[in-house]
Enzyme design. Sequence first.
Site, PDB file in Angstrom:
ATOM      1  N   ARG A  27       1.862  10.707  -2.295  1.00  8.64           N
ATOM      2  CA  ARG A  27       2.433  10.040  -0.807  1.00  8.64           C
ATOM      3  C   ARG A  27       3.218   8.750  -0.826  1.00  8.64           C
ATOM      4  NH1 ARG A  27       2.125   5.704   2.057  1.00  8.64           N
ATOM      5  NH2 ARG A  27      -0.017   5.028   1.479  1.00  8.64           N
ATOM      6  N   ASP A  28       2.676   7.859  -1.205  1.00  5.58           N
ATOM      7  CA  ASP A  28       3.329   6.441  -1.315  1.00  5.58           C
ATOM      8  C   ASP A  28       4.573   6.571  -2.435  1.00  5.58           C
ATOM      9  OD1 ASP A  28       4.163   3.957  -0.916  1.00  5.58           O
ATOM     10  OD2 ASP A  28       2.194   3.145  -1.693  1.00  5.58           O
ATOM     11  N   CYS A 254       8.140   0.582  -0.962  1.00  2.00           N
ATOM     12  CA  CYS A 254       8.235   0.536   0.358  1.00  2.00           C
ATOM     13  C   CYS A 254       9.568   1.055   1.127  1.00  2.00           C
ATOM     14  CB  CYS A 254       7.730  -0.803   1.048  1.00  2.00           C
ATOM     15  SG  CYS A 254       7.812  -0.819   2.634  1.00  2.00           S
TER      16      CYS A 254
HETATM   17 MG    MG Z   1       2.584   1.092  -2.029  1.00  2.00          MG
END
Ligand code: MG
Length: 314
Positions: A27-28, A254
Site C-alpha cells: 500500500r504505502d 509520501c
Molecule cells: Mg510511510
Amino acid sequence: MTHSPLPMRVPAAGLPPRVRIHEVGPRDGLQNEKAIVPTDVKADFVCRLANAGLSTVEVTSFVHPKWVPQLADAGEVCLRLDDLPAGVRLPVLVPNIRGLERATAHGARRVAIAASATETFARRNLNRTLDESLAMSAEVVAQAKGQGMHVRGYLSMCFGDPWEGPVPLEQVVRTARALADMGCDELSLGDTIGVATPGHVSALLDALAADGLGADRLGVHFHDTYGQALANTLAALQHGVTTVDASAGGLGGCPFAGSATGNLATEDLVWMLQGLGVETGVDLDALVATSVWMAERLGRPSPSRTVTALARKE
Ligand code: MG
C-alpha cells in the site's frame, strides 16, 4: 562465503520479546511508485510477504483512483489473494466512507484511516481543515466499528511538518486522543518526513502515556529520510512499543510531501531485531527474495541496505 550472513544474536535490556511488523509495502510502497504495477503482481506481492512470515500485510488503499491511480485496482487485488497462511491480517486503507463501502464490498475485515497531526498537512493532503478531517474520520471509524471491524488510525506528521516545521507534542497528543476517542483500536504514529530523532520519540511516547495512551495501543511508522528510522525504532521499543510499520525493500515515501523519501525497510528492521533476539516470525531470506523479485518488476534496485547486502551474497 565463509560465514552465514546473519547478525550475532545478542539481546539488549529493556526490549519486548516479540514485535509485530505491520508491513505497508503493497500500500504505502506501491502508491508512491510511478509505474503502474499489474494487479496479479500486487496480489502475488502480498501473498509472498505473508508467506515470508509477516503476520500483518496492508494490502491496498481504497482511495479515489483520481488521487492515486496506482491503486485503482484495489478491489481486484483483494479478490485475487489466495495461498495465504492462516490468521494473516490484511488491513486496507480507507480514506472516506466511499472507500469503506468499497472495502466492505471486497471482504475487508480490518481497515485503516489516515489523519494528520497538523493543520497544513490536513489541508494539503485531505483538502480539509484539521477539525473537518477529524470529523470525517470519526464518521468512517463509527461505521467501521459498527460493522465489527478492527480500525487502525494513521497519524501523519507527528514529529515535523514540511510547511509548519517542528510539531508541538501537545498537538500530537490532542489529535492522537481524538483518534482514540473516536474508537480507533490502534494508532500508528507517522514520521512522515523522517525528521524524528530518538529523544523526540521518547518525549512523544512519554507525553502520550501521560494522556493515557500507552504503548499497547501504539505503533510507529518511521521514515529513513535522514537515516534515523532504526534508532527511532529502538527508542520506541525501549518504551514498550511492539508494533512497528515497515515496507519491504524500503518501497515508498509520501506522495504529498516532496521531501519525504524512504519508508523504513522491513529487511533492515528484521536484521536489527534478529540481532537483538526479538522475535518477528519473519524468514529474512524469503523476505529478501521477495523484495529482489519486486525490484525486478519495478526495474530498479531496492534501497534497503540489508536487501543490497544479502542479495549480493546470493
Ligand atoms: Mg510511510
